[in-house]
Design a protein around this motif. Structure first.
Motif, PDB file in Angstrom:
ATOM      1  N   VAL A 122      -1.776  -9.883 -18.331  1.00 52.59           N
ATOM      2  CA  VAL A 122      -1.474  -9.640 -16.922  1.00 52.59           C
ATOM      3  C   VAL A 122      -2.770  -9.417 -16.147  1.00 52.59           C
ATOM      4  N   GLU A 123      -3.661  -8.625 -16.713  1.00 55.51           N
ATOM      5  CA  GLU A 123      -4.947  -8.350 -16.065  1.00 55.51           C
ATOM      6  C   GLU A 123      -5.763  -9.627 -15.946  1.00 55.51           C
ATOM      7  N   GLU A 124      -5.812 -10.421 -17.022  1.00 52.52           N
ATOM      8  CA  GLU A 124      -6.578 -11.670 -17.004  1.00 52.52           C
ATOM      9  C   GLU A 124      -5.995 -12.648 -15.979  1.00 52.52           C
ATOM     10  N   HIS A 125      -4.674 -12.734 -15.941  1.00 49.53           N
ATOM     11  CA  HIS A 125      -4.035 -13.631 -14.962  1.00 49.53           C
ATOM     12  C   HIS A 125      -4.343 -13.182 -13.537  1.00 49.53           C
ATOM     13  N   ARG A 126      -4.317 -11.872 -13.332  1.00 46.68           N
ATOM     14  CA  ARG A 126      -4.610 -11.363 -11.997  1.00 46.68           C
ATOM     15  C   ARG A 126      -6.035 -11.722 -11.593  1.00 46.68           C
ATOM     16  N   GLN A 127      -6.964 -11.608 -12.531  1.00 42.81           N
ATOM     17  CA  GLN A 127      -8.362 -11.949 -12.236  1.00 42.81           C
ATOM     18  C   GLN A 127      -8.490 -13.444 -11.928  1.00 42.81           C
ATOM     19  N   VAL A 128      -7.795 -14.283 -12.681  1.00 46.86           N
ATOM     20  CA  VAL A 128      -7.859 -15.731 -12.433  1.00 46.86           C
ATOM     21  C   VAL A 128      -7.258 -16.046 -11.066  1.00 46.86           C
ATOM     22  N   LEU A 129      -6.125 -15.445 -10.759  1.00 46.12           N
ATOM     23  CA  LEU A 129      -5.494 -15.711  -9.462  1.00 46.12           C
ATOM     24  C   LEU A 129      -6.373 -15.228  -8.309  1.00 46.12           C
ATOM     25  N   ASP A 130      -7.026 -14.081  -8.495  1.00 47.99           N
ATOM     26  CA  ASP A 130      -7.942 -13.590  -7.455  1.00 47.99           C
ATOM     27  C   ASP A 130      -9.113 -14.557  -7.268  1.00 47.99           C
ATOM     28  N   ALA A 131      -9.629 -15.076  -8.377  1.00 44.84           N
ATOM     29  CA  ALA A 131     -10.759 -16.019  -8.294  1.00 44.84           C
ATOM     30  C   ALA A 131     -10.317 -17.328  -7.645  1.00 44.84           C
ATOM     31  N   VAL A 132      -9.126 -17.815  -7.976  1.00 38.77           N
ATOM     32  CA  VAL A 132      -8.610 -19.061  -7.371  1.00 38.77           C
ATOM     33  C   VAL A 132      -8.385 -18.859  -5.871  1.00 38.77           C
ATOM     34  N   ALA A 133      -7.961 -17.664  -5.480  1.00 38.21           N
ATOM     35  CA  ALA A 133      -7.722 -17.383  -4.059  1.00 38.21           C
ATOM     36  C   ALA A 133      -9.024 -17.440  -3.261  1.00 38.21           C
ATOM     37  N   SER A 172     -15.015 -30.390 -10.095  1.00 39.95           N
ATOM     38  CA  SER A 172     -16.188 -29.914 -10.808  1.00 39.95           C
ATOM     39  C   SER A 172     -16.780 -28.678 -10.135  1.00 39.95           C
ATOM     40  N   ARG A 173     -16.913 -28.743  -8.802  1.00 36.42           N
ATOM     41  CA  ARG A 173     -17.465 -27.592  -8.065  1.00 36.42           C
ATOM     42  C   ARG A 173     -16.534 -26.385  -8.158  1.00 36.42           C
ATOM     43  N   ALA A 174     -15.223 -26.633  -8.074  1.00 39.48           N
ATOM     44  CA  ALA A 174     -14.258 -25.528  -8.133  1.00 39.48           C
ATOM     45  C   ALA A 174     -14.312 -24.845  -9.509  1.00 39.48           C
ATOM     46  N   LEU A 175     -14.432 -25.622 -10.566  1.00 41.95           N
ATOM     47  CA  LEU A 175     -14.516 -25.034 -11.911  1.00 41.95           C
ATOM     48  C   LEU A 175     -15.810 -24.239 -12.090  1.00 41.95           C
ATOM     49  N   ASP A 176     -16.900 -24.729 -11.494  1.00 40.78           N
ATOM     50  CA  ASP A 176     -18.164 -23.983 -11.564  1.00 40.78           C
ATOM     51  C   ASP A 176     -18.021 -22.639 -10.864  1.00 40.78           C
ATOM     52  N   VAL A 177     -17.390 -22.653  -9.690  1.00 36.50           N
ATOM     53  CA  VAL A 177     -17.190 -21.399  -8.936  1.00 36.50           C
ATOM     54  C   VAL A 177     -16.337 -20.429  -9.749  1.00 36.50           C
ATOM     55  N   LEU A 178     -15.250 -20.937 -10.350  1.00 28.97           N
ATOM     56  CA  LEU A 178     -14.375 -20.069 -11.137  1.00 28.97           C
ATOM     57  C   LEU A 178     -15.110 -19.489 -12.349  1.00 28.97           C
ATOM     58  N   GLU A 179     -15.916 -20.312 -12.979  1.00 33.30           N
ATOM     59  CA  GLU A 179     -16.659 -19.855 -14.150  1.00 33.30           C
ATOM     60  C   GLU A 179     -17.610 -18.727 -13.764  1.00 33.30           C
ATOM     61  N   LYS A 180     -18.280 -18.866 -12.627  1.00 27.22           N
ATOM     62  CA  LYS A 180     -19.211 -17.832 -12.193  1.00 27.22           C
ATOM     63  C   LYS A 180     -18.463 -16.542 -11.838  1.00 27.22           C
ATOM     64  N   LYS A 181     -17.350 -16.682 -11.116  1.00 23.55           N
ATOM     65  CA  LYS A 181     -16.605 -15.480 -10.694  1.00 23.55           C
ATOM     66  C   LYS A 181     -15.963 -14.772 -11.883  1.00 23.55           C
ATOM     67  N   LEU A 182     -15.400 -15.537 -12.803  1.00 21.19           N
ATOM     68  CA  LEU A 182     -14.742 -14.914 -13.964  1.00 21.19           C
ATOM     69  C   LEU A 182     -15.771 -14.412 -14.973  1.00 21.19           C
ATOM     70  N   GLY A 183     -16.896 -15.100 -15.087  1.00 16.96           N
ATOM     71  CA  GLY A 183     -17.945 -14.649 -16.001  1.00 16.96           C
ATOM     72  C   GLY A 183     -18.608 -13.394 -15.514  1.00 16.96           C
ATOM     73  N   ALA A 184     -18.752 -13.220 -14.211  1.00 17.27           N
ATOM     74  CA  ALA A 184     -19.391 -12.034 -13.637  1.00 17.27           C
ATOM     75  C   ALA A 184     -18.504 -10.814 -13.764  1.00 17.27           C
ATOM     76  N   GLY A 185     -17.187 -11.033 -13.816  1.00 19.72           N
ATOM     77  CA  GLY A 185     -16.251  -9.920 -13.901  1.00 19.72           C
ATOM     78  C   GLY A 185     -16.148  -9.334 -15.303  1.00 19.72           C
ATOM     79  N   ARG A 186     -16.756  -9.955 -16.295  1.00 19.87           N
ATOM     80  CA  ARG A 186     -16.600  -9.474 -17.684  1.00 19.87           C
ATOM     81  C   ARG A 186     -17.710  -8.585 -18.095  1.00 19.87           C
TER      82      ARG A 186
END
Length: 186
Positions: A122-133, A172-186
């Motif tokens: 649930v926490e991981e999904h919330r983080q992914v949804l926040d990053a996608v938003a 490609s750009r969207a996946l890079d952004v998500l990777e940076k946002k999700l990687g920084a949160g860990r």
């Protein structure tokens, strides 16, 4: 014993056996219960090695005799012997079920998921949804159509009215952004 050739004649070796109740009527179920219950419980106890199970075996045997022959027991030549056989057979059934139950080993399930897996997901999904938003509208549309709707790049391009190259670069750009946002949160 008479023989025809070398083959015994059927019935020659059998003789009439007197029943215990030739002179008197057989006992009623109540009389049989009072006279034989404790003996039958002792017998069952020796066979199944558990008092409660032995009592159940005897009770089931009496119930089976009653169901089959009624309370008068008129159809039985020797109700005591019939009851004895019923108790032994019921005890054998109990022992067979025990043996089967003890022999059964359930398949090894291994370790289950961690207890907190649901919370972590649930926490991981919330983080992914926040990053996608936080992505641009076009980036969100491309990723949702690609990974949620499972469309090809050509289908996404047609749906959004973009070129195929634009879909590729946006994804490609969207996946890079998500990777940076999700990687920084860990």
């Amino acid at each position: 014993m008479s023989r025809t050739g070398d083959v015994p004649v059927r019935g020659d070796h059998l003789r009439a056996v007197a029943t215990p109740y030739d002179d008197e009527p057989p006992p009623t179920m109540t009389e049989l219960y009072r006279a034989r219950r404790l003996d039958m419980v002792r017998l069952a106890l020796f066979l199944v090695d558990d008092l409660h199970t032995a009592e159940d075996v005897v009770q089931d045997a009496f119930a089976a005799v009653c169901r089959t022959h009624g309370t008068s027991l008129d159809g039985l030549r020797d109700p005591g012997a019939y009851l004895h056989t019923a108790v032994v057979n019921a005890a054998r059934s109990v022992l067979r079920r025990r043996r089967t139950a003890r022999a059964y080993t359930p398949p090894h399930q291994g370790y289950g998921p961690p207890v907190d897996e649901g919370l972590l997901l649930v926490e991981e999904h919330r983080q992914v949804l926040d990053a996608v938003a936080q992505l641009t509208q076009r980036q969100r549309e491309v990723l949702v159509l690609r990974y949620w709707s499972d469309l090809t790049e050509a289908q996404i391009a047609q749906t959004l009215g973009l070129s195929r190259g634009t879909v590729k670069s946006t994804a490609s750009r969207a996946l890079d952004v998500l990777e940076k946002k999700l990687g920084a949160g860990r």
